[in-house]
Design a protein around this motif. Sequence first.
Motif, PDB file in Angstrom:
ATOM      1  N   CYS A   1       0.825  -1.210   0.000  1.00  0.00           N
ATOM      2  CA  CYS A   1       0.000   0.000   0.000  1.00  0.00           C
ATOM      3  C   CYS A   1       0.859   1.259   0.000  1.00  0.00           C
ATOM      4  O   CYS A   1       0.518   2.263  -0.638  1.00  0.00           O
ATOM      5  CB  CYS A   1      -0.939  -0.002   1.212  1.00  0.00           C
ATOM      6  SG  CYS A   1      -2.198  -1.302   1.148  1.00  0.00           S
ATOM      7  N   SER A   2       1.969   1.203   0.713  1.00  0.00           N
ATOM      8  CA  SER A   2       2.874   2.359   0.741  1.00  0.00           C
ATOM      9  C   SER A   2       3.454   2.629  -0.644  1.00  0.00           C
ATOM     10  O   SER A   2       3.633   3.794  -1.034  1.00  0.00           O
ATOM     11  CB  SER A   2       4.000   2.110   1.752  1.00  0.00           C
ATOM     12  OG  SER A   2       3.495   1.957   3.054  1.00  0.00           O
ATOM     13  N   VAL A   3       3.756   1.563  -1.386  1.00  0.00           N
ATOM     14  CA  VAL A   3       4.274   1.726  -2.746  1.00  0.00           C
ATOM     15  C   VAL A   3       3.254   2.461  -3.612  1.00  0.00           C
ATOM     16  O   VAL A   3       3.599   3.405  -4.349  1.00  0.00           O
ATOM     17  CB  VAL A   3       4.623   0.351  -3.359  1.00  0.00           C
ATOM     18  CG1 VAL A   3       4.863   0.482  -4.868  1.00  0.00           C
ATOM     19  CG2 VAL A   3       5.851  -0.239  -2.684  1.00  0.00           C
ATOM     20  N   GLN A   4       1.977   2.047  -3.517  1.00  0.00           N
ATOM     21  CA  GLN A   4       0.955   2.706  -4.335  1.00  0.00           C
ATOM     22  C   GLN A   4       0.778   4.167  -3.930  1.00  0.00           C
ATOM     23  O   GLN A   4       0.650   5.045  -4.795  1.00  0.00           O
ATOM     24  CB  GLN A   4      -0.377   1.966  -4.223  1.00  0.00           C
ATOM     25  CG  GLN A   4      -1.506   2.668  -4.983  1.00  0.00           C
ATOM     26  CD  GLN A   4      -2.631   1.744  -5.332  1.00  0.00           C
ATOM     27  OE1 GLN A   4      -2.421   0.597  -5.708  1.00  0.00           O
ATOM     28  NE2 GLN A   4      -3.861   2.239  -5.221  1.00  0.00           N
ATOM     29  N   ILE A   5       0.745   4.425  -2.629  1.00  0.00           N
ATOM     30  CA  ILE A   5       0.579   5.806  -2.165  1.00  0.00           C
ATOM     31  C   ILE A   5       1.751   6.668  -2.623  1.00  0.00           C
ATOM     32  O   ILE A   5       1.581   7.815  -3.068  1.00  0.00           O
ATOM     33  CB  ILE A   5       0.435   5.841  -0.628  1.00  0.00           C
ATOM     34  CG1 ILE A   5      -0.882   5.174  -0.203  1.00  0.00           C
ATOM     35  CG2 ILE A   5       0.484   7.271  -0.117  1.00  0.00           C
ATOM     36  CD1 ILE A   5      -1.019   4.992   1.293  1.00  0.00           C
TER      37      ILE A   5
ATOM     38  N   LEU B   1       3.699   3.943 -15.520  1.00  0.00           N
ATOM     39  CA  LEU B   1       3.722   2.921 -14.474  1.00  0.00           C
ATOM     40  C   LEU B   1       2.323   2.638 -13.936  1.00  0.00           C
ATOM     41  O   LEU B   1       2.161   2.238 -12.787  1.00  0.00           O
ATOM     42  CB  LEU B   1       4.656   3.357 -13.335  1.00  0.00           C
ATOM     43  CG  LEU B   1       6.129   3.568 -13.709  1.00  0.00           C
ATOM     44  CD1 LEU B   1       6.921   4.038 -12.506  1.00  0.00           C
ATOM     45  CD2 LEU B   1       6.722   2.280 -14.274  1.00  0.00           C
ATOM     46  N   PHE B   2       1.330   2.842 -14.788  1.00  0.00           N
ATOM     47  CA  PHE B   2      -0.055   2.618 -14.374  1.00  0.00           C
ATOM     48  C   PHE B   2      -0.267   1.197 -13.843  1.00  0.00           C
ATOM     49  O   PHE B   2      -1.093   0.966 -12.950  1.00  0.00           O
ATOM     50  CB  PHE B   2      -1.003   2.874 -15.554  1.00  0.00           C
ATOM     51  CG  PHE B   2      -2.437   2.512 -15.276  1.00  0.00           C
ATOM     52  CD1 PHE B   2      -3.222   3.330 -14.477  1.00  0.00           C
ATOM     53  CD2 PHE B   2      -2.993   1.343 -15.797  1.00  0.00           C
ATOM     54  CE1 PHE B   2      -4.541   3.000 -14.213  1.00  0.00           C
ATOM     55  CE2 PHE B   2      -4.314   1.011 -15.539  1.00  0.00           C
ATOM     56  CZ  PHE B   2      -5.086   1.843 -14.744  1.00  0.00           C
ATOM     57  N   ALA B   3       0.498   0.232 -14.358  1.00  0.00           N
ATOM     58  CA  ALA B   3       0.329  -1.163 -13.940  1.00  0.00           C
ATOM     59  C   ALA B   3       0.554  -1.349 -12.449  1.00  0.00           C
ATOM     60  O   ALA B   3       0.008  -2.291 -11.843  1.00  0.00           O
ATOM     61  CB  ALA B   3       1.276  -2.060 -14.732  1.00  0.00           C
TER      62      ALA B   3
ATOM     63  N   LEU C   1      -1.294  -3.826 -10.018  1.00  0.00           N
ATOM     64  CA  LEU C   1      -0.544  -4.941  -9.442  1.00  0.00           C
ATOM     65  C   LEU C   1      -0.666  -4.962  -7.917  1.00  0.00           C
ATOM     66  O   LEU C   1      -0.785  -6.042  -7.318  1.00  0.00           O
ATOM     67  CB  LEU C   1       0.923  -4.833  -9.849  1.00  0.00           C
ATOM     68  CG  LEU C   1       1.837  -5.991  -9.416  1.00  0.00           C
ATOM     69  CD1 LEU C   1       1.352  -7.300 -10.034  1.00  0.00           C
ATOM     70  CD2 LEU C   1       3.279  -5.705  -9.812  1.00  0.00           C
ATOM     71  N   VAL C   2      -0.646  -3.798  -7.284  1.00  0.00           N
ATOM     72  CA  VAL C   2      -0.750  -3.732  -5.828  1.00  0.00           C
ATOM     73  C   VAL C   2      -2.068  -4.330  -5.337  1.00  0.00           C
ATOM     74  O   VAL C   2      -2.061  -5.208  -4.462  1.00  0.00           O
ATOM     75  CB  VAL C   2      -0.571  -2.284  -5.328  1.00  0.00           C
ATOM     76  CG1 VAL C   2      -0.999  -2.165  -3.858  1.00  0.00           C
ATOM     77  CG2 VAL C   2       0.866  -1.840  -5.494  1.00  0.00           C
TER      78      VAL C   2
END
Length: 429
Positions: free
Chosen positions: A116-120, A145-147, A151-152
């Motif tokens: 979740c931190s990666v997406q944020i 990097l929309f994927a 992916l998350v």
Amino acid sequence: MDNFLIANIALDLFCLILSLIPIIYLGNDYRWHQKLNLYFMGISVSNGLMIIGDLGDWCFREITTPFLMIVVSLLTVLYYASSAFVLYFFARYINEYLELKRPARTIFLWIITLLCSVQIFFAVISPFTGAIFTITVAGYQRGSLFAISQLVPLLCYLSFTWLVVLHRKKLSRREVIFFLLYIFIPLGAGALQMFIRGIAVVNVGVTLALLFIFVNIQSERDLLIRQQEKELAESRVEIMLSQIQPHFLYNTLTTIRQLCDVDPDQAKAAIRDFSLFLRGNMDSLESKAPIPFEQELLHVENYLALEHQRFQDRLKVVYEITARDFSIPSLTLQPVVENAVRHGVLRREEGGTVTIRTEETADAYLVTVSDDGLGFPDKLEGEDNQSHIGIKNVRERLRLLCGGTLTLRSTPGRGTAAAITIPKEGATL
């Protein structure tokens, strides 16, 4: 604005309204204080914010000013960040629901938090780098990097699925079905929206899955937990009453026994008063529910009459009663007054005065018991733990039966004040 965009906006608004249902329910009556409810509230609030963020894409298809570009960028960041929080709070929820043990709990929550931190992170930097999305004059556009944003959730939902399957023996068939529906409906909606741009199906999928969980699992579990808490509270009240009754009776009989040596006539009067007290107040001793304050005050007056027969002029009592029409748990005022008498004024050789005062505020009733005794150090219970069991029980019974509180404030050498606060919603007669 064409009909297609209007339909998507209407769909988002409808989902936003649906997401308010669990928020309103869990926000009522302090249900969110329970951990499962708190995490479900987090899921619901995050889902609502995700929908609000998504509205920017549909409402602003053409960006005509720099300010509008900033607004849409912020809304889009809100969308992706909130979708990560939906996953995070669901992870906390399912961890609590399944009662995961270490180290599995630590590893699971660490993995979800990292994802979740990666997406944020990428959502926050996207307005500057175009990582997940970019905002142009033509509106929202997917970034290079929309994927990552797809992916998350995929990895999180696969983790949730693994947990449900692994711990399926803890769950009923119904729970397994609805947990898997919560996982696969948003997952399928996300896959569909990834390939078909322009359909707001993710929000619909997440919101519907959320309502499935709420209606079929969380609300029923909440009712079960509240019933168990009520039964536990009643059993604890019974235990505390069994502690209070001998405590009070022992002190009263000790007073009478001492009067027999000092003044037999006063002892006879005390026995008479005590028999009248028992005859009129046995219901209070047995009561689990709050009783009228007048009844509790009579209980205290009888107690003080017995103590006064023993200590005479060493014990003075002042009543400043301005509020009477409320209820209070039985045997909550008497232990406080007893504490003021025995551990306050009677520690002074010349004695002192106990003042009982009541008042009404806008949202509560206040009962104050003050004395001009010697006071005590910071830790009241440290000196004689057994003697103060009544005070401990008063705090617990006030909290359980009417949401009230008991606070003590003492100044060594100047006395003590005990304040009972009873919220009006818990003090209705």
